[in-house]
Design a protein around this motif. Sequence first.
Motif, PDB file in Angstrom:
ATOM      1  N   ALA A 128      -9.493  -5.466 -15.245  1.00  0.00           N
ATOM      2  CA  ALA A 128      -9.275  -6.814 -15.758  1.00  0.00           C
ATOM      3  C   ALA A 128      -8.496  -6.784 -17.072  1.00  0.00           C
ATOM      4  CB  ALA A 128     -10.616  -7.513 -15.965  1.00  0.00           C
ATOM      5  N   LEU A 129      -8.383  -5.623 -17.690  1.00  0.00           N
ATOM      6  CA  LEU A 129      -7.641  -5.479 -18.946  1.00  0.00           C
ATOM      7  C   LEU A 129      -6.143  -5.274 -18.723  1.00  0.00           C
ATOM      8  CD1 LEU A 129     -10.090  -3.117 -20.853  1.00  0.00           C
ATOM      9  CD2 LEU A 129      -9.727  -5.556 -21.240  1.00  0.00           C
ATOM     10  N   HIS A 130      -5.716  -5.242 -17.472  1.00  0.00           N
ATOM     11  CA  HIS A 130      -4.311  -4.913 -17.216  1.00  0.00           C
ATOM     12  C   HIS A 130      -3.312  -5.882 -17.854  1.00  0.00           C
ATOM     13  CE1 HIS A 130      -3.972  -7.784 -13.824  1.00  0.00           C
ATOM     14  NE2 HIS A 130      -2.679  -7.685 -14.075  1.00  0.00           N
ATOM     15  N   PRO A 131      -3.566  -7.184 -17.968  1.00  0.00           N
ATOM     16  CA  PRO A 131      -2.561  -8.038 -18.618  1.00  0.00           C
ATOM     17  C   PRO A 131      -2.282  -7.633 -20.065  1.00  0.00           C
ATOM     18  CG  PRO A 131      -4.081  -9.395 -17.353  1.00  0.00           C
ATOM     19  CD  PRO A 131      -4.657  -8.004 -17.408  1.00  0.00           C
ATOM     20  N   GLU A 132      -3.339  -7.315 -20.805  1.00  0.00           N
ATOM     21  CA  GLU A 132      -3.156  -6.898 -22.194  1.00  0.00           C
ATOM     22  C   GLU A 132      -2.431  -5.558 -22.271  1.00  0.00           C
ATOM     23  OE1 GLU A 132      -6.042  -8.034 -20.943  1.00  0.00           O
ATOM     24  OE2 GLU A 132      -6.619  -9.721 -22.196  1.00  0.00           O
TER      25      GLU A 132
END
Length: 84
Positions: A35-39
Amino acid sequence: MDEPDVKMMAECIRRDRDCADACAFTARLLMRASALHPEACRLCAEACARCAEECERHAAHHEHCRVCAEACRRCEALCRELAA
């Protein structure tokens, strides 16, 4: 590190290493659908942009800088797309 004037290329080498680390980290997060992939993608895009900017300064004199800059611009664009 085998460049004739390594000191002149120090910033380029530094940005190359930052970019490589950011890309590797981002790839690991993407592979596990974090879920951290956008950042991570935003950070990676910024690292790629900075690396490409520096490599473009040397592209006329060093083929590897031209190739690196092109790869970084492609990665930057993809990471910006994935971050959206």
